[in-house]
Scaffold this active site. Structure first.
Site, mmCIF file in Angstrom:
data_model
loop_
_atom_site.group_PDB
_atom_site.id
_atom_site.type_symbol
_atom_site.label_atom_id
_atom_site.label_comp_id
_atom_site.label_asym_id
_atom_site.label_seq_id
_atom_site.Cartn_x
_atom_site.Cartn_y
_atom_site.Cartn_z
ATOM 1 N N SER A 124 0.832 -1.201 0.000
ATOM 2 C CA SER A 124 0.000 0.000 0.000
ATOM 3 C C SER A 124 0.863 1.246 0.000
ATOM 4 O O SER A 124 1.950 1.265 0.595
ATOM 5 C CB SER A 124 -0.879 -0.001 1.263
ATOM 6 O OG SER A 124 -1.498 1.264 1.450
ATOM 7 N N TYR A 148 -1.320 -0.185 10.509
ATOM 8 C CA TYR A 148 -1.638 -0.862 9.242
ATOM 9 C C TYR A 148 -0.481 -0.683 8.256
ATOM 10 O O TYR A 148 0.059 -1.664 7.728
ATOM 11 C CB TYR A 148 -2.941 -0.312 8.638
ATOM 12 C CG TYR A 148 -3.093 -0.671 7.182
ATOM 13 C CD1 TYR A 148 -2.880 0.286 6.192
ATOM 14 C CD2 TYR A 148 -3.403 -1.959 6.790
ATOM 15 C CE1 TYR A 148 -2.981 -0.035 4.855
ATOM 16 C CE2 TYR A 148 -3.512 -2.303 5.460
ATOM 17 C CZ TYR A 148 -3.297 -1.330 4.494
ATOM 18 O OH TYR A 148 -3.384 -1.661 3.158
ATOM 19 N N LYS A 152 2.389 -3.447 6.732
ATOM 20 C CA LYS A 152 2.681 -3.660 5.313
ATOM 21 C C LYS A 152 4.182 -3.478 5.050
ATOM 22 O O LYS A 152 4.806 -4.261 4.319
ATOM 23 C CB LYS A 152 1.880 -2.676 4.445
ATOM 24 C CG LYS A 152 0.383 -2.974 4.377
ATOM 25 C CD LYS A 152 0.096 -4.248 3.608
ATOM 26 C CE LYS A 152 -1.390 -4.450 3.387
ATOM 27 N NZ LYS A 152 -1.691 -5.707 2.657
#
Ligand code: WQD
Length: 335
Positions: A124, A148, A152
């Protein structure tokens, strides 16, 4: 190739399954159905006109993953499975590290036992954090602002170390910008469980009257019209990017991070206006305070994807808005 898609019944996974099948790959979907429905499998089969295998399971179940890789003679994995809500990740960071990072370690271990060392990883643009310069290139510093994004980045770095340790590994980490829209059929799309976080599903719910109005988070940003600017990319373009990454890995080993974005930014108000114009509908909205964690703008430099994958986004904002509403209306009727 026989390709396993973890998280394959999810929003981006299901669209990628479609495109890979149309490319001639045999896909196997592996999903714990925590944020998607098994009915997606039949919809994919309806669109592609042939079967695709489905295994219900969690990526933290290494034994089941190992058995699945063997049973379906998998050659490569596209790894989507993971939690992906930015706000939630700050409330439950350990859930994110367990599901995303531990889940990836489980998958890597299962792959290693089967001698499978080709992976396209769903990463992302959140790994960049707040942009220091725009457009965002892959060389931009990575400094994610939430658990988050950090999960990643940890997975990207694990995969990089793995590729350094064993030259047989072939990895592409695809850094998505803002995926929106749906397949033209309207049979699959973004159907978040519960209240959506993202802009487009909220716009479609307002457009069909499921919600009374949209809150526009902040109109005092240093942007053209004061609202947030993002690089919205049609989910079908994103899916095409995964097929291109698998083709690239047939000839290339090592670790590669690649942005998938259009290279253009649109503000919230521009998205609302485009949606109203192409769909001939109203989208009532009001301005609300800025959302914590939001940055004024970010958009991609997609040059590396063009050079390495011979890929660029083909679909524009209008297609994104038309397909998103078509899916909302069809799903609305079906549910
Ligand atoms: C887009 C714009 C909001 C809702 C997130 C994740 C990112 C990726 C994509 C996973 C912003 C504005 C939104 C609303 C609004 N997901 N907005 N009212 O935050 O850019 O990115 O989703 O990989 O990791 O961070 O997407 O759709 O939430 O917001 O005004 O009700 O719409 O402020 O400017 P975001 P988003």
């Amino acid at each position: 190739m026989n390709v396993l898609l973890t998280g394959g019944t999810g929003y981006i996974g299901s669209h990628t399954a479609l495109v890979l099948s149309q490319f001639g790959h045999q896909v196997t979907l592996f999903d714990n159905l925590s944020n998607s429905k098994k009915s997606v499998v039949a919809r994919i089969e309806n669109i592609i006109g042939r079967s695709c295998s489905f295994v219900e399971g969690d990526v933290c179940d290494t034994a089941l993953l190992t058995a699945t890789l063997a049973e379906y003679s998998i050659d490569a994995v596209v790894h989507f499975a993971g939690l992906k809500a930015v706000g939630e990740s700050s409330e439950n960071p350990i859930d994110y590290y367990f599901n995303n990072v531990q889940g990836s370690i489980s998958l890597i271990k299962a792959m290693e036992t089967q001698g499978i060392r080709t992976m396209v990883f769903s990463s992302s643009a959140t790994v960049y954090g707040s942009p220091q310069q725009l457009p965002l290139k892959e060389e931009h510093p990575t400094d994610p602002a939430n658990p988050y994004g950090r999960s990643k980045l940890h997975i990207e770095e694990m995969l990089n170390d793995l590729a350094q340790s064993n030259q047989d590994w072939r990895v592409v980490c695809l850094r998505y910008f803002n995926p929106v829209g749906a397949h033209d059929s309207g049979l699959i799309g973004e159907q978040p469980q519960g209240t959506p976080n993202n802009l487009m599903p909220l716009i479609t719910q307002v457009a069909v009257g499921q919600r009374s109005e949209l809150r526009v988070f902040g109109n005092d940003y240093p942007t053209g019209d004061g609202t947030g600017v993002r690089d919205y990319i049609h989910v079908m373009d994103l899916a095409d990017g995964h097929a291109a990454a698998l083709e690239f890995l047939k000839e290339s080993s090592g670790w590669h991070a690649i942005n998938l974005g259009t290279g253009f930014g649109h503000s919230v108000l521009e998205v609302i206006q485009a949606f109203k114009t192409v769909n001939g509908c109203e989208v009532p909205y009001r301005f609300a305070p800025r959302r914590i964690g939001d940055v004024p703008e970010y958009y991609a430099d997609p040059g590396k994807a063009g050079k390495l994958l011979n890929w660029s986004a083909k679909r524009g904002l209008d297609d994104m808005c038309i397909s998103a509403l078509k899916y909302q209306n069809l799903v609305e009727k079906a549910s």
